[in-house]
Write an enzyme that holds these catalytic residues in place. Structure first.
Site, short mmCIF file in Angstrom:
data_model
loop_
_atom_site.label_atom_id
_atom_site.label_comp_id
_atom_site.label_asym_id
_atom_site.label_seq_id
_atom_site.Cartn_x
_atom_site.Cartn_y
_atom_site.Cartn_z
CE LYS A 58 0.64 2.01 3.47
NZ LYS A 58 1.66 2.28 3.90
CE1 TYR B 2 -1.99 0.12 7.84
CE2 TYR B 2 -0.79 1.90 7.04
CZ TYR B 2 -0.75 0.69 7.31
OH TYR B 2 0.43 0.05 6.97
P1 NAD Z 1 12.28 1.65 3.03
O1 NAD Z 1 12.84 3.14 2.35
O2 NAD Z 1 12.78 1.19 4.12
O3 NAD Z 1 12.77 0.62 1.77
C1 NAD Z 1 12.47 0.72 0.40
C2 NAD Z 1 13.25 -0.30 -0.49
O4 NAD Z 1 13.17 0.31 -1.79
C3 NAD Z 1 14.70 -0.32 -0.04
O5 NAD Z 1 15.13 -1.63 -0.23
C4 NAD Z 1 15.31 0.71 -1.05
O6 NAD Z 1 16.77 0.28 -1.31
C5 NAD Z 1 14.64 0.19 -2.31
N1 NAD Z 1 14.61 1.28 -3.17
C6 NAD Z 1 14.83 1.06 -4.63
N2 NAD Z 1 14.74 2.26 -5.37
C7 NAD Z 1 14.73 3.23 -4.53
C8 NAD Z 1 14.64 4.73 -4.56
N3 NAD Z 1 14.75 5.42 -5.89
N4 NAD Z 1 14.52 5.35 -3.48
C9 NAD Z 1 14.50 4.55 -2.27
N5 NAD Z 1 14.49 3.52 -2.03
C10 NAD Z 1 14.53 2.81 -3.28
O7 NAD Z 1 10.86 1.77 2.67
P2 NAD Z 1 9.67 0.81 3.33
O8 NAD Z 1 9.21 1.20 4.65
O9 NAD Z 1 9.98 -0.58 3.22
O10 NAD Z 1 8.61 0.91 2.34
C11 NAD Z 1 8.22 0.25 1.30
C12 NAD Z 1 6.93 -0.02 0.95
O11 NAD Z 1 6.31 -0.75 1.87
C13 NAD Z 1 6.06 1.40 0.68
O12 NAD Z 1 5.33 1.40 -0.17
C14 NAD Z 1 5.37 1.47 2.16
O13 NAD Z 1 4.22 2.27 1.84
C15 NAD Z 1 5.17 0.07 2.45
N6 NAD Z 1 4.86 -0.04 3.70
C16 NAD Z 1 3.87 -0.82 4.13
C17 NAD Z 1 3.67 -1.27 5.72
C18 NAD Z 1 2.59 -2.03 6.10
O14 NAD Z 1 2.45 -2.08 7.22
N7 NAD Z 1 1.82 -2.62 5.08
C19 NAD Z 1 4.79 -0.70 6.36
C20 NAD Z 1 5.77 -0.24 5.86
C21 NAD Z 1 5.91 0.34 4.58
#
Ligand code: NAD
Length: 373
Positions: A133, A218
């Site tokens: 999401k 959410y």
């Molecule tokens: P994060 O920044 O911790 O991780 C992002 C990942 O994408 C990293 O591995 C990064 O290297 C990679 N990436 C690739 N290209 C990138 C770029 N151009 N810029 C930045 N990162 C890049 O983020 P996250 O918290 O893991 O979030 C990722 C996704 O998961 C989002 O869509 C977020 O909304 C979703 N999320 C969902 C929940 C949930 O509870 N369902 C919780 C957290 C995050």
């Protein structure tokens, strides 16, 4: 929209199993000889730290591959999970995952603006998709993702984990049971404090928006699944200090009111400058309240009225954890030939409303929502 009655996990179609190449009848007792393999795309906080350990709690799903822009990290993560080097992909060679029969499902855990591209490429590579999401950053992208998965005859599910979380499931059931009477309003707020202006969540090109895209979704989801109807109108107002370096590109606080056909309303809010996690349903007989409501763990719930609320512990959810329930649900939908309860269409419904929320805030007026939204 969300029919709790659909949450049965009855097994049926051997035809679907045959179509997907999975041993026919293997799920007849709720098991398969080989759980379906997930390829995790994006080894960040969510994909790596939250989702990957959850395969230990799954029955029908396992880790099959990793996709990362960081070769050293991918190698270390693969080794830690016993994956062969042939199961490591970069963003550049991601499309060759089509030749890996071990990967049945691609789980997109990338910044929001990358969801559409990787979902469409995964479907074209013949893989089913779990996408985080928000589904994408526009209605047009959501529609393209649905079309690509449809054309490839692959399932598409959105990572709406709360539909597999015991407290939220019980709150939905209680709302439908009438324990609070006729629903008059829902109030829901979600936020967490962003501190680092350089993070992708604060960059419009990667996040598509601010707190609404990340946390407000959410609040929006909870309003819809607690009331159990589709909103017909939205009125929104944004409050952001644009001088704050964190909020040069995206919104901080945004609040919106949804009107529902029954006359119920939802007052929703999201913010990047306060930690908040709350869902309240008020009916003419009492309340159902969750706080925290949608966290990974530690959620709590009360029902009752007039200050005599009773704390409730829900029955267990469908999986050992909400994440395992979510991962296994898609695996079982693939084998059974069923649509996930939170499909791409569900993500699209939210995105239509999100676009209307932004438009309402921008234009300072109420936006009517289509009956199919
Ligand atoms: P994060 O920044 O911790 O991780 C992002 C990942 O994408 C990293 O591995 C990064 O290297 C990679 N990436 C690739 N290209 C990138 C770029 N151009 N810029 C930045 N990162 C890049 O983020 P996250 O918290 O893991 O979030 C990722 C996704 O998961 C989002 O869509 C977020 O909304 C979703 N999320 C969902 C929940 C949930 O509870 N369902 C919780 C957290 C995050």
């Amino acid at each position: 929209m969300i029919d709790v009655g659909r949450r049965d996990f009855l097994l049926s179609a051997t035809a679907a199993a045959l179509a997907s190449g999975i041993e026919p009848g293997a799920w007849a007792q709720g098991r398969t000889a080989k759980p379906l393999g997930y390829a995790i795309v994006g080894l960040g906080t969510y994909g790596h730290d939250v989702i990957m350990p959850q395969f230990a709690n799954c029955t029908h799903s396992r880790l099959a591959a990793v996709v990362s822009g960081d070769p050293a990290k991918a190698k270390a993560v693969a080794a830690a999970h016993g994956l062969p080097s042939s199961s490591i992909y970069s963003y550049a060679n991601f499309d060759s995952i089509r030749d890996n029969p071990d990967a049945d499902i691609v789980y997109v855990c990338l910044p929001n603006a990358m969801h559409a591209d990787y979902t469409i490429r995964a479907a074209r590579a013949g893989k089913h998709v779990m996408c985080e999401k928000p589904m994408a950053i526009s209605v047009a992208e959501c529609e393209a993702m649905i079309a690509a998965c449809h054309a490839a005859n692959r399932k598409l599910m959105i990572g709406y984990r709360c539909h597999f979380e015991a407290y939220n499931l019980e709150a939905m059931r209680l709302a439908r049971s009438g324990v609070a009477g006729r629903t008059r309003y829902v109030r829901t707020e979600h936020g967490f404090v962003q501190r680092d202006p350089s993070k992708w969540r604060l960059k419009r090109a990667l996040a598509g928006g601010g707190s609404l895209m990340d946390m407000g979704i959410y609040s929006l989801q909870a309003a819809r699944y607690m009331i159990g109807e589709e909103p017909v109108a939205v009125t929104a107002r944004e409050s952001t200090d644009r001088r704050d370096p964190r909020f040069h590109e995206v919104e901080d606080m945004i609040e919106w009111t949804l009107e529902f056909p029954s006359g119920a309303i939802a007052g929703c809010q999201s913010m990047y400058s306060a930690n908040q996690n709350h869902v309240l349903l008020m009916g003419d007989l009492g309340r159902i309240e969750l706080e925290p409501a949608t966290r990974y763990d530690g959620n709590r719930m009360w029902t009752g009225k007039d200050g005599r609320e009773q704390e409730r512990t829900p029955p267990p959810g469908p999986g050992k954890t909400q994440f395992a329930g979510q991962l296994d649900h898609l695996a079982r939908c693939i084998v059974d030939g069923r649509e996930p309860i939170v499909s791409g269409e569900e993500g699209l419904r939210d995105m239509r409303i999100i676009e209307a929320i932004y438009r309402s805030a921008r234009e300072g007026r109420t936006i009517r929502l289509g009956t199919t939204a």
